[in-house]
Design a protein around this motif. Sequence first.
Motif, PDB file in Angstrom:
ATOM      1  N   LEU A 299       3.739  -4.675 -10.616  1.00 44.00           N
ATOM      2  CA  LEU A 299       2.509  -4.292 -11.293  1.00 44.00           C
ATOM      3  C   LEU A 299       1.966  -3.057 -10.607  1.00 44.00           C
ATOM      4  O   LEU A 299       2.004  -2.950  -9.375  1.00 44.00           O
ATOM      5  N   LEU A 300       1.443  -2.146 -11.392  1.00 44.00           N
ATOM      6  CA  LEU A 300       0.809  -0.947 -10.855  1.00 44.00           C
ATOM      7  C   LEU A 300      -0.686  -1.213 -10.738  1.00 44.00           C
ATOM      8  O   LEU A 300      -1.333  -1.682 -11.680  1.00 44.00           O
ATOM      9  N   ALA A 301      -1.247  -0.920  -9.559  1.00 44.11           N
ATOM     10  CA  ALA A 301      -2.656  -1.162  -9.293  1.00 44.11           C
ATOM     11  C   ALA A 301      -3.252   0.076  -8.620  1.00 44.11           C
ATOM     12  O   ALA A 301      -2.565   1.047  -8.343  1.00 44.11           O
ATOM     13  N   GLY A 302      -4.551  -0.002  -8.367  1.00 46.72           N
ATOM     14  CA  GLY A 302      -5.215   1.053  -7.625  1.00 46.72           C
ATOM     15  C   GLY A 302      -6.019   1.997  -8.492  1.00 46.72           C
ATOM     16  O   GLY A 302      -5.487   2.965  -9.028  1.00 46.72           O
TER      17      GLY A 302
ATOM     18  N   GLY B 297       0.824  -1.195   0.000  1.00 46.15           N
ATOM     19  CA  GLY B 297       0.000   0.000   0.000  1.00 46.15           C
ATOM     20  C   GLY B 297       0.864   1.252   0.000  1.00 46.15           C
ATOM     21  O   GLY B 297       1.770   1.379   0.819  1.00 46.15           O
ATOM     22  N   VAL B 298       0.604   2.151  -0.931  1.00 45.92           N
ATOM     23  CA  VAL B 298       1.408   3.363  -1.076  1.00 45.92           C
ATOM     24  C   VAL B 298       0.559   4.573  -0.682  1.00 45.92           C
ATOM     25  O   VAL B 298      -0.522   4.783  -1.243  1.00 45.92           O
TER      26      VAL B 298
ATOM     27  N   PHE C 112       6.151  -7.239  -6.993  1.00 48.32           N
ATOM     28  CA  PHE C 112       5.389  -6.420  -6.065  1.00 48.32           C
ATOM     29  C   PHE C 112       4.151  -5.927  -6.806  1.00 48.32           C
ATOM     30  O   PHE C 112       4.127  -5.845  -8.047  1.00 48.32           O
ATOM     31  N   VAL C 113       3.106  -5.607  -6.039  1.00 49.72           N
ATOM     32  CA  VAL C 113       1.910  -4.961  -6.584  1.00 49.72           C
ATOM     33  C   VAL C 113       1.717  -3.678  -5.794  1.00 49.72           C
ATOM     34  O   VAL C 113       1.378  -3.716  -4.608  1.00 49.72           O
ATOM     35  N   PHE C 114       1.968  -2.549  -6.425  1.00 51.51           N
ATOM     36  CA  PHE C 114       1.839  -1.268  -5.743  1.00 51.51           C
ATOM     37  C   PHE C 114       0.418  -0.747  -5.911  1.00 51.51           C
ATOM     38  O   PHE C 114      -0.053  -0.485  -7.022  1.00 51.51           O
ATOM     39  N   ASP C 115      -0.259  -0.602  -4.777  1.00 48.88           N
ATOM     40  CA  ASP C 115      -1.658  -0.196  -4.733  1.00 48.88           C
ATOM     41  C   ASP C 115      -1.781   1.017  -3.822  1.00 48.88           C
ATOM     42  O   ASP C 115      -0.875   1.306  -3.030  1.00 48.88           O
ATOM     43  N   ALA C 116      -2.890   1.724  -3.907  1.00 48.74           N
ATOM     44  CA  ALA C 116      -3.101   2.874  -3.031  1.00 48.74           C
ATOM     45  C   ALA C 116      -3.407   2.399  -1.618  1.00 48.74           C
ATOM     46  O   ALA C 116      -4.218   1.488  -1.422  1.00 48.74           O
ATOM     47  N   ALA C 117      -2.744   2.983  -0.639  1.00 47.17           N
ATOM     48  CA  ALA C 117      -3.033   2.662   0.755  1.00 47.17           C
ATOM     49  C   ALA C 117      -4.433   3.145   1.105  1.00 47.17           C
ATOM     50  O   ALA C 117      -4.935   4.131   0.561  1.00 47.17           O
ATOM     51  N   GLY C 118      -5.083   2.422   2.025  1.00 42.49           N
ATOM     52  CA  GLY C 118      -6.427   2.803   2.438  1.00 42.49           C
ATOM     53  C   GLY C 118      -6.967   1.825   3.454  1.00 42.49           C
ATOM     54  O   GLY C 118      -6.269   0.888   3.874  1.00 42.49           O
TER      55      GLY C 118
ATOM     56  N   ARG D  19      -0.138   3.573 -21.258  1.00 42.76           N
ATOM     57  CA  ARG D  19       0.658   3.151 -22.417  1.00 42.76           C
ATOM     58  C   ARG D  19       1.938   3.971 -22.523  1.00 42.76           C
ATOM     59  O   ARG D  19       2.992   3.463 -22.931  1.00 42.76           O
ATOM     60  N   ALA D  20       1.860   5.242 -22.158  1.00 42.77           N
ATOM     61  CA  ALA D  20       3.016   6.140 -22.271  1.00 42.77           C
ATOM     62  C   ALA D  20       3.875   6.174 -21.013  1.00 42.77           C
ATOM     63  O   ALA D  20       4.938   6.789 -21.010  1.00 42.77           O
ATOM     64  N   LEU D  21       3.435   5.487 -19.957  1.00 43.80           N
ATOM     65  CA  LEU D  21       4.116   5.582 -18.670  1.00 43.80           C
ATOM     66  C   LEU D  21       5.477   4.886 -18.710  1.00 43.80           C
ATOM     67  O   LEU D  21       5.581   3.729 -19.124  1.00 43.80           O
ATOM     68  N   GLN D  22       6.496   5.584 -18.275  1.00 41.23           N
ATOM     69  CA  GLN D  22       7.849   5.035 -18.221  1.00 41.23           C
ATOM     70  C   GLN D  22       8.341   5.121 -16.779  1.00 41.23           C
ATOM     71  O   GLN D  22       8.641   6.198 -16.278  1.00 41.23           O
ATOM     72  N   LEU D  23       8.393   3.967 -16.104  1.00 39.02           N
ATOM     73  CA  LEU D  23       8.853   3.916 -14.723  1.00 39.02           C
ATOM     74  C   LEU D  23       9.815   2.744 -14.564  1.00 39.02           C
ATOM     75  O   LEU D  23       9.582   1.664 -15.125  1.00 39.02           O
ATOM     76  N   PRO D  24      10.892   2.907 -13.803  1.00 36.53           N
ATOM     77  CA  PRO D  24      11.813   1.784 -13.588  1.00 36.53           C
ATOM     78  C   PRO D  24      11.115   0.643 -12.863  1.00 36.53           C
ATOM     79  O   PRO D  24      10.394   0.852 -11.896  1.00 36.53           O
ATOM     80  N   GLY D  25      11.308  -0.566 -13.366  1.00 37.73           N
ATOM     81  CA  GLY D  25      10.756  -1.750 -12.731  1.00 37.73           C
ATOM     82  C   GLY D  25       9.331  -2.084 -13.102  1.00 37.73           C
ATOM     83  O   GLY D  25       8.824  -3.150 -12.732  1.00 37.73           O
ATOM     84  N   LEU D  26       8.654  -1.204 -13.826  1.00 38.76           N
ATOM     85  CA  LEU D  26       7.240  -1.420 -14.159  1.00 38.76           C
ATOM     86  C   LEU D  26       7.102  -2.553 -15.176  1.00 38.76           C
ATOM     87  O   LEU D  26       7.632  -2.490 -16.278  1.00 38.76           O
ATOM     88  N   ALA D  27       6.344  -3.603 -14.790  1.00 42.00           N
ATOM     89  CA  ALA D  27       6.127  -4.741 -15.683  1.00 42.00           C
ATOM     90  C   ALA D  27       4.728  -4.766 -16.268  1.00 42.00           C
ATOM     91  O   ALA D  27       4.507  -5.406 -17.306  1.00 42.00           O
ATOM     92  N   GLY D  28       3.769  -4.104 -15.603  1.00 41.15           N
ATOM     93  CA  GLY D  28       2.407  -4.151 -16.111  1.00 41.15           C
ATOM     94  C   GLY D  28       1.420  -3.574 -15.120  1.00 41.15           C
ATOM     95  O   GLY D  28       1.792  -2.858 -14.180  1.00 41.15           O
ATOM     96  N   PHE D  29       0.144  -3.947 -15.316  1.00 42.67           N
ATOM     97  CA  PHE D  29      -0.933  -3.309 -14.590  1.00 42.67           C
ATOM     98  C   PHE D  29      -1.924  -4.346 -14.054  1.00 42.67           C
ATOM     99  O   PHE D  29      -2.097  -5.421 -14.628  1.00 42.67           O
ATOM    100  N   ASP D  30      -2.568  -3.967 -12.957  1.00 47.97           N
ATOM    101  CA  ASP D  30      -3.529  -4.828 -12.273  1.00 47.97           C
ATOM    102  C   ASP D  30      -4.834  -4.042 -12.169  1.00 47.97           C
ATOM    103  O   ASP D  30      -4.874  -2.993 -11.515  1.00 47.97           O
ATOM    104  N   VAL D  31      -5.907  -4.528 -12.833  1.00 46.30           N
ATOM    105  CA  VAL D  31      -7.179  -3.801 -12.838  1.00 46.30           C
ATOM    106  C   VAL D  31      -8.248  -4.623 -12.134  1.00 46.30           C
ATOM    107  O   VAL D  31      -8.186  -5.855 -12.083  1.00 46.30           O
TER     108      VAL D  31
END
Length: 224
Positions: free
Chosen positions: A173-176, A122-123, A142-148, A187-199
């Motif tokens: 994976l980026l989530a949240g 949770g971030v 890792f799966v980075f999601d919004a803290a809550g 599609r345009a996002l460039q971040l180190p370590g980013l492998a994909g997305f979680d919806v």
Amino acid sequence: MTVSAATLTPALPSPHPDRPLLKVCGLKYPANVAAVAALPVDMLGFIFAPKSPRYAPTALDAAQLRALPVAKVGVFVDEQPAVIRRTALHFGLTAVQLHGQESPADCAALAAAGLPVLKAVGVGEQLDLGRLEAYAPHCAYFVFDAAGPAAGGNGTTFNWDLLRDYDLPTPYLLAGGLGPDHAATLRALQLPGLAGFDVNSRFEQGPGLKDAARLRTFIDELRG
């Protein structure tokens, strides 16, 4: 108890150099699962936290999950590793996602038993990468999601710029709160370590019921 390689088919996908991975999480209903599994997705997520409205075992048959031709990730919240291993064997899970306060030792034990681990993080307003160093050797992603307040995800985005200094070897994976309107941005996002997305929730017609047509459009826009 070790999970046999034969049980874990297909394998958890590795990061792809030419396109982002996509995980669709929170599936529950058999016909809907089949429809989403037919899309070009890399992972399907099934929630095994009993308090969740997307709790998979109330509607899904283990034989259906075992037969799916896509990687299956079981999502658990502060469950005992032995229970997770038994559940993974019963449902033929490819990997497990830990969405609670699990320790690096918990991740290590599951990985040693043959279960790849995705550790949700949770971030909030800050991201302490140093805290994740002990997890990194034992996690496939890792799966980075919004803290809550909700342990299994809160359906909101967080400040992705916090990941611009990411320097750990574990991809993520980026989530949240990711929805159809995010396709071009992601599609345009460039971040180190980013492998994909979680919806999850923003593609739903109801808890656990995904809109396969909206997912198809999103995938086409995301991957071009």
